[in-house]
Design a protein around this motif. Structure first.
Motif, mmCIF file in Angstrom:
data_model
loop_
_atom_site.group_PDB
_atom_site.id
_atom_site.type_symbol
_atom_site.label_atom_id
_atom_site.label_comp_id
_atom_site.label_asym_id
_atom_site.label_seq_id
_atom_site.Cartn_x
_atom_site.Cartn_y
_atom_site.Cartn_z
ATOM 1 N N HIS A 200 -19.734 34.668 -75.457
ATOM 2 C CA HIS A 200 -20.058 35.313 -74.109
ATOM 3 C C HIS A 200 -21.005 34.858 -73.471
ATOM 4 N N GLY A 201 -20.705 34.597 -71.972
ATOM 5 C CA GLY A 201 -21.968 33.506 -71.804
ATOM 6 C C GLY A 201 -23.032 33.591 -71.427
ATOM 7 N N PHE B 278 -24.310 36.754 -73.682
ATOM 8 C CA PHE B 278 -24.816 37.521 -74.942
ATOM 9 C C PHE B 278 -24.216 36.913 -76.412
ATOM 10 N N GLY B 279 -24.030 35.817 -76.116
ATOM 11 C CA GLY B 279 -23.546 34.743 -77.423
ATOM 12 C C GLY B 279 -22.849 34.925 -78.614
ATOM 13 N N CYS B 280 -22.250 34.300 -79.066
ATOM 14 C CA CYS B 280 -21.202 34.493 -80.331
ATOM 15 C C CYS B 280 -20.607 35.566 -80.447
ATOM 16 N N LYS B 281 -19.653 36.014 -80.369
ATOM 17 C CA LYS B 281 -18.923 36.885 -81.313
ATOM 18 C C LYS B 281 -17.827 37.028 -81.998
ATOM 19 N N LEU C 84 -26.891 30.385 -84.062
ATOM 20 C CA LEU C 84 -24.951 30.107 -83.588
ATOM 21 C C LEU C 84 -24.727 30.089 -82.241
#
Lengths: 359, 89
Positions: A53-54, A56-59, A89
């Motif tokens: 997510h641009g 909210f980061g990697c999920k 990350l």
């Protein structure tokens, strides 16, 4: 019935090969979520998807019911540090299932260069510290991204503790003890983006993707930044294929599942262009271990094609009959006869990052 | 106690109702606000506790100054807004 997972900039699509042809049932999962990696675990049917997510980061998400529902899991995390520049990350670039003797074990290759292992189907993760601290890692650097990343993880089906990884940029690394120690392979790879005298440094190589022949895990193919290379000793030593037309540049390689001498590539014009050569999209195939290549183009666009095939977007199924290819401009093709003919499934998907056939 | 409110863009991914939380700094208030939901925390902060690059946190109408340690002091009736930054696309 074959199933193809399509990881795109705007979600995870599914295509099924039905008696009436390929169909995409329902809406994509994670609509608008950029998919960076997908794994359909052949051991238990679990699906793993990573998103970037641009904001909210990697999920990380897992499905235990073939994509009907998803469970969000904690993403791999780098060790806590007070250093203001401490690693965090960025995204997961690839997954790999552990061996048949390691149920629930999943590997994840990430940016900024960490290899993570889960022994609990992604519920918890641990950074592989020996690789993170291996002498030489300080020389790794980013290619296309700000930091180096691990995009290839090859677990030897004969020995789960034997793993080969590919790093852009950081070369080929090999462990024979499950990650407790690592040796630098990649001897014979060649880079032309470093100062004279360092071209052969195995730690400065940019293997865009490495992939092992399923029937001979010591035969490893490499689509490198500077060409196509082949190893017959599990990634330690390599020799280059020369005279590859229309181009030896590209990102993807898909070994044939049953013939160690066959592999498919998706060439592009190097280096700054990164478009099909002469705007004609082709797949190149070698059937003799990389000595010669031929172009496969029937059904692929032969003019005005600007489709680039990313490293995880050319795949073969377990039979070798099916191939699939997805592009950065949203083209998706399948071949039902080992690349001789291609069928366009969609010309207007979101940019495609990765594909995976259900095992 | 301070009030934490989240952008609807975040609510699309995780349940994130407005929450009251206590603390002397933004870090402390958020720590209490995220208690029991590490996944929600991971959408706002990275694993080092830093504000994600493309997330903005407003404290009583102004962007916080300390994105690394979130040490900006919080008042008893402060309002904290967690928003996505347009820079993140």
């Amino acid at each position: 019935m074959a199933t193809l997972w399509v990881g795109s900039r705007k979600g995870l699509f599914r295509y099924d090969d039905t008696p009436g042809g390929w169909v995409s049932p329902g809406k994509p999962a994670f609509i608008a979520g950029p998919v960076t990696a997908v794994l359909d675990d052949p051991r238990d049917g679990s699906l793993y998807v990573s998103l970037y997510h641009g904001h909210f980061g990697c999920k990380l998400h897992r499905s235990d019911d073939r994509g009907k529902s998803w469970l969000e899991l904690p993403a791999p995390a780098y060790p806590k540090s007070d250093d203001p520049d401490a690693a965090a990350l960025e995204f997961i670039w690839t997954f790999a299932a552990g061996g048949e003797d390691e149920p629930g074990t999943i590997w994840a290759g990430t940016l900024p260069g960490g290899l993570f292992k889960s022994t609990e189907k992604g519920a918890t993760w641990a950074l592989n510290e020996p690789l993170w601290h291996v002498p030489g890692r300080e020389k790794w650097f980013g290619a296309g991204y700000d930091h180096a990343g691990i995009h290839s993880i090859l677990v030897d089906p004969r020995d789960s503790r034997h793993i080969v990884i590919g790093v852009s940029i950081g070369g080929v690394w090999i462990t024979r003890d499950g990650g407790e120690s690592w040796a630098l392979g990649g001897h014979g790879l060649r880079s032309d983006y470093v100062p004279p005298g360092q071209e052969q440094d195995p730690n400065l190589q940019d293997p865009h993707l490495i992939a092992a022949a399923p029937t001979d895990p010591d035969r490893i193919w490499c689509q490198h930044h500077n060409g196509i290379f082949v190893s017959d000793d599990g990634g330690m030593n390599w020799h280059e294929s020369t005279g590859v037309k229309p181009s030896a540049f590209g990102f993807a390689v898909a070994p044939h599942p049953t013939d160690r001498n066959r592999a498919f590539f998706a060439p592009a014009q190097k280096d700054e262009c990164r478009l099909p050569v002469d705007a004609r999209l082709v797949v190149t195939e070698t059937g003799d271990g990389g000595a010669t290549f031929r172009s496969l183009s029937n059904g692929l666009p032969q003019d005005d094609s600007y489709d680039l095939i990313y490293r995880h977007a050319l795949v073969a199924d377990g039979s070798g009959r099916l191939l699939a290819m997805g592009s950065t401009t949203g083209g998706l093709w399948v071949s039902g006869n080992e690349g001789a003919d291609w069928q366009l499934l969609s010309a207007h998907l979101p940019p495609i990052a990765c594909l995976a056939f259900a095992p | 106690m301070a009030t934490i409110r989240f952008t609807s863009h975040l609510v699309r991914h995780r349940p994130a109702p407005a929450v009251m939380a206590a603390g002397a700094t933004v870090a402390e208030v958020l720590a209490q606000g995220f208690e029991g939901d590490d996944l929600l925390r991971s959408y706002v902060l990275d694993e080092q506790g830093r504000v994600r690059k493309h997330v903005n946190i407003y404290l009583d109408g102004a962007l916080i100054h300390d994105r690394l340690r979130l040490s900006d002091p919080v008042g008893p009736a402060s309002e904290i807004y967690v928003l996505q930054a347009l820079s993140g696309g």
